[in-house]
Design an enzyme around this catalytic site. Sequence first.
Site: not given
Length: 309
Positions: A105-106, A17, A145, A109
């Site tokens: 970890a960007g 997302k 999320d 999600g």
Amino acid sequence: MSQALAPGGVHVRAPGKLNLFFEVGGVQEDGYHDVASAYQAVSLFEDVWATHSDEFSVSISGTVEVSGVPADDRNLAVRAARLLAQRIGYSGGVHLDIVKHVPVAGGMGGGSADAAAALVACDALWGADLGGAELHKLAARLGADVPFALMGGTAIGTGRGDQLNPALAKGRFDWVVLPSDDGLSTPEVYAHLDELRGRPDIVAAPSVPEVAPAVLHALRAGDPVALAEHTSNDLQIAALSLRPELRDALELGEGSGALAGLVSGSGPTLAFLTADPESALELQITLSAAGFEALHVHGPVAGARVVGA
């Protein structure tokens, strides 16, 4: 419930997302923040295969760096499978084979998409047939999320981000995203935002976060130019403070044809909104030539869905 109705395995695909708009309230007594977000599911997917097993286990691979993804009970997808098994009284286990394409970890999600896919896959594999509303309740227990990864499309999230209402989005929005192999900790970004908001030159937290009406109008109109004027992310100032080098990439993208650029969620992935697919391709080529990994994605796309065995 009849156990093990699916004889082989189940393959589920769930989207990453982007936060087209993200407003963060002040820190609460429990350490969390109320937010208001406009989410859009985009065409960068996680694939999860669920097969019968006596135990709960997971294997992880993908086109992104996955060395930091836990392959034990800390994995959010495994937690999702265990939660569903507990809910339906299933006494067996499952093996989850996760193939990741969303940056780890960007801020897109990916872990939440894995969890949503695991819920859908295990629901089908075990013949539970809980239905969307019940799966949404379980998803909300796993993280803010996860419910959106189930829903997909475009939605407005309030509360902790898990109180979702679908938003009408006409047409297609094209984005170029720049992932990073070195992720950012979401709690660290929130904590740093709280610190920055103590400074007199930083805008204070809103008392009640809300999505700007102009964002909703732009989505309903299918107008990327209008959306670019109002897209924003309160976490961006904290992410850029922790990773100052991201500013150069943002400026390059915005100076190379993007309508707008922003940090995705808690970062460090950057997302650039473009006018159309052709403009996205041109920007992707420009950023790739500058040495960045640049991906062209579009939205909205569907949430977690069974795609085959």
